[in-house]
Write an enzyme that holds these catalytic residues in place. Sequence first.
Site, PDB file in Angstrom:
ATOM      1  N   ALA A   1       0.846  -1.199   0.000  1.00 39.91           N
ATOM      2  CA  ALA A   1       0.000   0.000   0.000  1.00 39.91           C
ATOM      3  C   ALA A   1       0.876   1.243   0.000  1.00 39.91           C
ATOM      4  O   ALA A   1       2.066   1.176   0.308  1.00 39.91           O
ATOM      5  CB  ALA A   1      -0.898   0.021   1.242  1.00 39.91           C
TER       6      ALA A   1
ATOM      7  N   THR B   1       1.339   4.120   2.165  1.00 36.75           N
ATOM      8  CA  THR B   1       0.923   4.345   3.556  1.00 36.75           C
ATOM      9  C   THR B   1       1.399   5.679   4.141  1.00 36.75           C
ATOM     10  O   THR B   1       1.190   5.920   5.328  1.00 36.75           O
ATOM     11  CB  THR B   1       1.447   3.202   4.466  1.00 36.75           C
ATOM     12  OG1 THR B   1       2.859   3.146   4.316  1.00 36.75           O
ATOM     13  CG2 THR B   1       0.832   1.865   4.112  1.00 36.75           C
TER      14      THR B   1
ATOM     15  N   ASP C   1      -8.614   2.225   9.582  1.00 39.79           N
ATOM     16  CA  ASP C   1      -9.553   2.979  10.420  1.00 39.79           C
ATOM     17  C   ASP C   1      -9.760   4.400   9.880  1.00 39.79           C
ATOM     18  O   ASP C   1     -10.749   5.050  10.194  1.00 39.79           O
ATOM     19  CB  ASP C   1      -9.030   3.037  11.869  1.00 39.79           C
ATOM     20  CG  ASP C   1      -7.601   3.563  11.977  1.00 39.79           C
ATOM     21  OD1 ASP C   1      -6.823   3.390  11.014  1.00 39.79           O
ATOM     22  OD2 ASP C   1      -7.258   4.140  13.023  1.00 39.79           O
TER      23      ASP C   1
ATOM     24  N   TYR D   1      -5.258   9.877   2.162  1.00 38.19           N
ATOM     25  CA  TYR D   1      -4.938   8.452   2.357  1.00 38.19           C
ATOM     26  C   TYR D   1      -6.225   7.655   2.585  1.00 38.19           C
ATOM     27  O   TYR D   1      -6.461   6.629   1.944  1.00 38.19           O
ATOM     28  CB  TYR D   1      -3.985   8.319   3.549  1.00 38.19           C
ATOM     29  CG  TYR D   1      -3.796   6.904   4.048  1.00 38.19           C
ATOM     30  CD1 TYR D   1      -3.053   5.978   3.317  1.00 38.19           C
ATOM     31  CD2 TYR D   1      -4.358   6.484   5.264  1.00 38.19           C
ATOM     32  CE1 TYR D   1      -2.876   4.674   3.785  1.00 38.19           C
ATOM     33  CE2 TYR D   1      -4.176   5.194   5.734  1.00 38.19           C
ATOM     34  CZ  TYR D   1      -3.437   4.297   4.991  1.00 38.19           C
ATOM     35  OH  TYR D   1      -3.277   3.013   5.452  1.00 38.19           O
TER      36      TYR D   1
ATOM     37  N   LYS E   1      -7.845   4.662   0.263  1.00 31.94           N
ATOM     38  CA  LYS E   1      -8.072   3.306   0.811  1.00 31.94           C
ATOM     39  C   LYS E   1      -9.545   2.932   0.670  1.00 31.94           C
ATOM     40  O   LYS E   1      -9.872   1.787   0.363  1.00 31.94           O
ATOM     41  CB  LYS E   1      -7.624   3.232   2.279  1.00 31.94           C
ATOM     42  CG  LYS E   1      -6.127   3.356   2.504  1.00 31.94           C
ATOM     43  CD  LYS E   1      -5.309   2.236   1.894  1.00 31.94           C
ATOM     44  CE  LYS E   1      -5.493   0.908   2.598  1.00 31.94           C
ATOM     45  NZ  LYS E   1      -4.592  -0.138   2.010  1.00 31.94           N
TER      46      LYS E   1
END
Length: 312
Positions: A61, A63, A103, A126, A130
């Site tokens: 990913a 990140t 989250d 981000y 996601k």
Amino acid sequence: MKLAILLTGKTGQLGSEFSRSLPRLGEVIAPDRNDLDLRDPEKIRRVMRDARPQLIVNAAAYTAVDAAETDETAALAVNAEGPQVLAVEARKLGALLIHFSTDYVFDGSKNSPYVESDSPNPLNAYGRTKLAGEEAIRNSGASHLTLRTSWVYALHGRNFLRTILRLATEREELKIVDDQIGAPTSAKGLAEAATALLHEMIAATNDRLTVPSVRGTYHMTAAGQTNWYEFAKAILEEASRAPQDLPWLTSATNGRPIIASRVLPTSTQSFGSPTQRPAYSVLSNARLREGFGVTLADWRTQLHRCFSSGSG
Ligand SMILES: NC(=O)c1ccc[n+]([C@@H]2O[C@H](COP(=O)([O-])OP(=O)(O)OC[C@H]3O[C@@H](n4cnc5c(N)ncnc54)[C@H](OP(=O)(O)O)[C@@H]3O)[C@@H](O)[C@H]2O)c1
């Protein structure tokens, strides 16, 4: 016959833990970013068609949460467009895709643990990328499990645990925000739990990992909750009691002594980060527990294990 598994992101925090745990389930092929770049759809298709995996574990990913604010296109390519191609190829092969999300798809306005059916509303780039990845996989029709996790750390790589240990060798006083609440999750605990879940599924489905019921989003984090300030204090407490010659600890501190004697709470506003993060992002693991019988240890226990066994 052994299960053929494709693992992406093997150099990352989670990917390197999967490199250790997945061989228990089958034959693992783990190309690095040069051989499978998630920004390169043709490369993804070629690797998938050559390897013909039955199981794909996508631990890769983009990140870098702050960097994504100024380079959302790059983050979207890795976090959504690449996973979409993986999912389409998985569907064609009849393979199961395990994907990880965050989250940070939530806005933090709740004050009780988020469940899977709560509406996402990411506050930052981000989180948006996601969430786009989750949606692309869901819409692909592939058998998949999207596992949302939070505040991941490991003994290596770039993470809060190692940053605090380094800062504690440079400053006597650390100021850490106490108004963001979440669940720090060790990469090792996460990889072990996901591997145990897959082991259960393989046994329960007679290797038919792509049965239609195997689809959906689950929350998978350490149990309990804390804030970054309490997490930092716990890290320094553990470090003061741990054998000082733990190789990963020496690497995190560069072999220098910890001099920080005070950790003070501060607010997100005074810390002044350019990126908005949710104030509360605890994820309920009830669906995971009820569906698969899988539970993760409390965040404090996971942290203690890093320092007591030296293996995260
Ligand atoms: N870290 C957290 O706090 C956190 C929190 C919630 C959810 N998650 C999710 O958990 C999962 C694992 O995160 P992590 O912390 O283990 O990540 P990480 O340590 O940053 O590792 C990311 C991995 O992805 C690879 N990668 C990056 N760009 C790539 C590309 N274009 N093509 C192929 N591979 C690429 C990296 O390769 P290189 O080594 O070559 O760069 C590395 O192996 C991710 O889905 C992440 O969104 C993480």
